[in-house]
Scaffold this motif. Sequence first.
Motif, mmCIF file in Angstrom:
data_model
loop_
_atom_site.group_PDB
_atom_site.id
_atom_site.type_symbol
_atom_site.label_atom_id
_atom_site.label_comp_id
_atom_site.label_asym_id
_atom_site.label_seq_id
_atom_site.Cartn_x
_atom_site.Cartn_y
_atom_site.Cartn_z
ATOM 1 N N ARG A 62 -6.822 -38.451 36.269
ATOM 2 C CA ARG A 62 -6.720 -37.626 37.447
ATOM 3 C C ARG A 62 -7.885 -37.023 37.775
ATOM 4 N NH1 ARG A 62 -2.302 -36.317 40.624
ATOM 5 N NH2 ARG A 62 -0.171 -37.226 39.699
ATOM 6 N N ASN A 63 -8.194 -36.702 38.899
ATOM 7 C CA ASN A 63 -9.353 -35.984 39.334
ATOM 8 C C ASN A 63 -9.128 -34.694 39.721
ATOM 9 O OD1 ASN A 63 -11.778 -35.294 40.683
ATOM 10 N ND2 ASN A 63 -11.495 -36.229 42.179
ATOM 11 N N ILE A 64 -9.037 -34.029 38.376
ATOM 12 C CA ILE A 64 -8.528 -32.633 38.396
ATOM 13 C C ILE A 64 -9.063 -31.684 39.125
ATOM 14 C CG2 ILE A 64 -9.542 -32.018 36.112
ATOM 15 C CD1 ILE A 64 -7.248 -30.511 35.258
ATOM 16 N N SER A 65 -8.265 -30.355 39.609
ATOM 17 C CA SER A 65 -9.208 -29.573 40.533
ATOM 18 C C SER A 65 -9.512 -28.204 39.367
ATOM 19 C CB SER A 65 -8.207 -28.743 41.584
ATOM 20 O OG SER A 65 -7.222 -28.102 40.778
ATOM 21 N N VAL A 66 -10.409 -27.568 39.955
ATOM 22 C CA VAL A 66 -11.193 -26.543 38.944
ATOM 23 C C VAL A 66 -9.936 -25.471 38.710
ATOM 24 C CG1 VAL A 66 -12.215 -25.096 41.038
ATOM 25 C CG2 VAL A 66 -13.221 -25.146 38.670
ATOM 26 N N ASP A 67 -9.177 -25.293 39.562
ATOM 27 C CA ASP A 67 -8.098 -24.131 39.236
ATOM 28 C C ASP A 67 -7.236 -24.614 38.031
ATOM 29 O OD1 ASP A 67 -9.265 -22.642 41.182
ATOM 30 O OD2 ASP A 67 -7.270 -22.660 42.433
ATOM 31 N N SER A 68 -6.925 -25.906 38.062
ATOM 32 C CA SER A 68 -5.986 -26.675 37.021
ATOM 33 C C SER A 68 -6.675 -26.623 35.847
ATOM 34 C CB SER A 68 -5.487 -27.970 37.373
ATOM 35 O OG SER A 68 -4.463 -27.885 38.432
ATOM 36 N N ARG A 97 -5.698 -38.559 29.666
ATOM 37 C CA ARG A 97 -6.256 -40.027 29.633
ATOM 38 C C ARG A 97 -7.234 -40.162 31.095
ATOM 39 N NH1 ARG A 97 -0.730 -40.517 29.432
ATOM 40 N NH2 ARG A 97 -0.639 -41.047 31.560
ATOM 41 N N GLY A 98 -7.893 -39.072 31.521
ATOM 42 C CA GLY A 98 -8.873 -39.107 32.626
ATOM 43 C C GLY A 98 -8.400 -39.960 33.770
ATOM 44 N N ALA A 134 0.844 -23.623 31.221
ATOM 45 C CA ALA A 134 -0.338 -23.719 32.225
ATOM 46 C C ALA A 134 0.313 -23.696 33.725
ATOM 47 C CB ALA A 134 -1.249 -24.966 32.011
ATOM 48 N N GLY A 135 1.729 -23.879 33.528
ATOM 49 C CA GLY A 135 2.341 -23.917 34.832
ATOM 50 C C GLY A 135 1.942 -25.284 35.482
ATOM 51 N N LEU A 136 1.843 -26.388 34.847
ATOM 52 C CA LEU A 136 1.666 -27.644 35.265
ATOM 53 C C LEU A 136 2.874 -28.509 34.759
ATOM 54 C CD1 LEU A 136 -2.166 -27.768 34.613
ATOM 55 C CD2 LEU A 136 -1.040 -27.463 36.801
ATOM 56 N N HIS A 137 2.856 -29.882 35.183
ATOM 57 C CA HIS A 137 3.997 -30.805 34.790
ATOM 58 C C HIS A 137 3.514 -31.683 33.678
ATOM 59 C CE1 HIS A 137 6.874 -33.866 34.957
ATOM 60 N NE2 HIS A 137 7.661 -32.980 35.705
ATOM 61 N N ARG A 138 4.305 -31.847 32.797
ATOM 62 C CA ARG A 138 3.950 -32.576 31.504
ATOM 63 C C ARG A 138 3.310 -33.878 31.792
ATOM 64 N NH1 ARG A 138 5.807 -36.649 29.357
ATOM 65 N NH2 ARG A 138 7.626 -36.908 30.522
ATOM 66 N N THR A 139 3.635 -34.344 32.808
ATOM 67 C CA THR A 139 3.181 -35.950 32.954
ATOM 68 C C THR A 139 1.864 -35.934 33.625
ATOM 69 O OG1 THR A 139 4.071 -36.013 35.286
ATOM 70 C CG2 THR A 139 5.463 -37.006 33.715
ATOM 71 N N TYR A 140 1.702 -34.681 34.278
ATOM 72 C CA TYR A 140 0.329 -34.150 34.801
ATOM 73 C C TYR A 140 -0.693 -34.159 33.579
ATOM 74 C CZ TYR A 140 -3.460 -32.454 37.689
ATOM 75 O OH TYR A 140 -4.594 -32.068 37.887
ATOM 76 N N ILE A 141 -0.255 -33.489 32.573
ATOM 77 C CA ILE A 141 -1.219 -33.413 31.325
ATOM 78 C C ILE A 141 -1.514 -34.573 30.880
ATOM 79 C CG2 ILE A 141 -1.226 -32.234 29.251
ATOM 80 C CD1 ILE A 141 -0.889 -30.097 30.977
#
Lengths: 64, 64
Positions: free
Chosen positions: B40-46, B37-38, B25-32
């Motif tokens: 993060r207020n994730i963006s629609v793109d992510s 775990r809910g 997904a081109g994101l960071h592992r810790t971010y996943i």
Amino acid sequence: MQFGLVLRHAREALNLSQEALAEQAGLHRTYIGQVERGERNISVDSMERLAQAVGMELWEMLHP
Amino acid sequence: MQFGLVLRHAREALNLSQEALAEQAGLHRTYIGQVERGERNISVDSMERLAQAVGMELWEMLHP
């Protein structure tokens, strides 16, 4: 992004101005315009607030 | 937030590690982990990138 388009249609169907929707969702009017034009990478929390303000479910707004 | 739970289930069903999903997904592992775990207020793109990485539609991941 289709969310913005669906939001605009839903808002107009309710005869809500961007100002009124912004007030209801606790967001800024200029932000609503940017979201409707797909210029913002909106967060899930803001999408949920906007969906609630137009009386729709978020999944429904993203459904093709 | 239900997105994180659905993401975790989809990732585990594919036997993907958080690292592998992050890479796809081109994101960071810790971010996943935080998203699952809910926390993060994730963006629609992510969200779209993660949905694509687990082969689901975003609306489907948010559908109750």
